[in-house]
Design a protein around this motif. Structure first.
Motif, mmCIF file in Angstrom:
data_model
loop_
_atom_site.group_PDB
_atom_site.id
_atom_site.type_symbol
_atom_site.label_atom_id
_atom_site.label_comp_id
_atom_site.label_asym_id
_atom_site.label_seq_id
_atom_site.Cartn_x
_atom_site.Cartn_y
_atom_site.Cartn_z
ATOM 1 N N THR A 207 0.831 -1.210 0.000
ATOM 2 C CA THR A 207 0.000 0.000 0.000
ATOM 3 C C THR A 207 0.862 1.254 0.000
ATOM 4 O OG1 THR A 207 -1.827 -1.103 1.133
ATOM 5 C CG2 THR A 207 -1.735 1.284 1.309
ATOM 6 N N ILE A 208 1.869 1.293 0.873
ATOM 7 C CA ILE A 208 2.734 2.467 1.000
ATOM 8 C C ILE A 208 3.542 2.687 -0.279
ATOM 9 C CG2 ILE A 208 4.791 3.352 2.185
ATOM 10 C CD1 ILE A 208 2.336 3.786 3.831
ATOM 11 N N ALA A 209 4.122 1.609 -0.821
ATOM 12 C CA ALA A 209 4.968 1.735 -2.006
ATOM 13 C C ALA A 209 4.169 2.215 -3.220
ATOM 14 C CB ALA A 209 5.638 0.395 -2.308
ATOM 15 N N LYS A 210 3.009 1.611 -3.443
ATOM 16 C CA LYS A 210 2.190 2.019 -4.586
ATOM 17 C C LYS A 210 1.606 3.407 -4.380
ATOM 18 C CE LYS A 210 1.069 -2.640 -6.155
ATOM 19 N NZ LYS A 210 0.012 -3.623 -6.454
ATOM 20 N N GLY A 211 1.273 3.718 -3.122
ATOM 21 C CA GLY A 211 0.770 5.054 -2.816
ATOM 22 C C GLY A 211 1.830 6.113 -3.075
ATOM 23 N N ALA A 212 3.088 5.831 -2.683
ATOM 24 C CA ALA A 212 4.183 6.775 -2.905
ATOM 25 C C ALA A 212 4.416 6.996 -4.400
ATOM 26 C CB ALA A 212 5.453 6.269 -2.231
ATOM 27 N N ALA A 213 4.346 5.903 -5.162
ATOM 28 C CA ALA A 213 4.529 6.011 -6.613
ATOM 29 C C ALA A 213 3.444 6.902 -7.228
ATOM 30 C CB ALA A 213 4.499 4.627 -7.249
ATOM 31 N N LEU A 214 2.210 6.735 -6.770
ATOM 32 C CA LEU A 214 1.108 7.555 -7.273
ATOM 33 C C LEU A 214 1.310 9.025 -6.912
ATOM 34 C CD1 LEU A 214 -1.740 7.726 -8.583
ATOM 35 C CD2 LEU A 214 -2.675 7.408 -6.297
#
Length: 235
Positions: A207-214
């Motif tokens: 969740t954190i990694a994909k959220g940061a990418a977004l």
């Protein structure tokens, strides 16, 4: 507190059973057992239950289970048929083992406190994170607090109020299974801002990694991930 840790003997039998023996008297004492139920969750939980039982049978006056990370808190309600509410089950186990009080930090959901039939002290890691962000001397006009999912909006909003009522953004994700998250959309503006993602725990970090990418795609200048419980493991 200026105290030494109490002496205790813990070992495993060949079949994996846990053996606990207190190495000093606790009769009439206020005992504090510090045991997070982080990975391996089942091992640590069982160890805690046996330690509580050992203290109760050794005539401790009061037993406080200090559980910085309360495992199984995510299973706090039924969202589908034939599911267990494991958070309530674990609360019952701790109570039945003989604990008089529980102290926990940043529970996954507030209703978990109500699952205990004994007093619960709920403390927060928020002040530590706020002090860290203050040390970064980020201009308050540049800050935006981001909730990594819809379920964490209340937590993120409370955090934003402590940061001079910073604006809020929400990552809308669709989950296809346990520990599998897919980011779909961002609600709010982060362009040119320092985005601070706030969550109670990081497990697989999906969740954190994909959220940061977004957030970077949407123009965030910097992204900070703030979490109380880092329950992920390195492999």
């Amino acid at each position: 507190m200026g105290l030494e840790l109490g002496k205790i003997k813990i070992k495993r039998f060949a079949d994996g059973e846990i053996y606990v023996q207190l190495q000093e008297s606790v009769r009439g004492c206020d005992v504090y057992l510090v045991q997070p139920t982080c990975p391996p969750a089942n091992e640590n939980l069982m160890e805690l239950l046996i330690m509580i039982d050992a203290c109760r049978r050794a005539s401790a006056k009061n037993i406080t289970a200090v559980i910085p990370y309360f495992g199984y808190a995510r299973a706090d309600r039924k969202t589908q048929g034939r599911e267990s509410i494991a958070a309530k089950l674990v609360a019952n186990l701790i109570t039945e083992a003989g604990a008089n009080r529980v102290l926990a930090c940043d529970l996954h959901s507030g209703q978990s406190m109500g699952y205990f039939d004994i007093p619960v002290d709920h403390v927060y890691g928020q002040p530590v994170i706020l002090d860290y962000l203050a040390s970064k001397t980020i201009c308050s006009d540049d800050l935006v607090v981001v909730s990594p999912d819809v379920g964490g909006v209340a937590r993120a909003r409370a955090f934003a109020k402590k940061l001079s009522d910073a604006p809020l953004a929400i990552v809308d994700k669709r989950r296809h299974g346990h520990n599998v998250a897919e980011v779909m959309n961002l609600i709010g503006d982060v362009k040119g801002k320092v985005a601070v993602m706030v969550d109670d725990m990081i497990d697989t970090a999906g969740t954190i990694a994909k959220g940061a990418a977004l957030l970077h795609q949407e123009g965030a200048r910097e992204v900070y991930a703030c979490s109380t419980h880092a329950v992920f493991r390195y492999f």
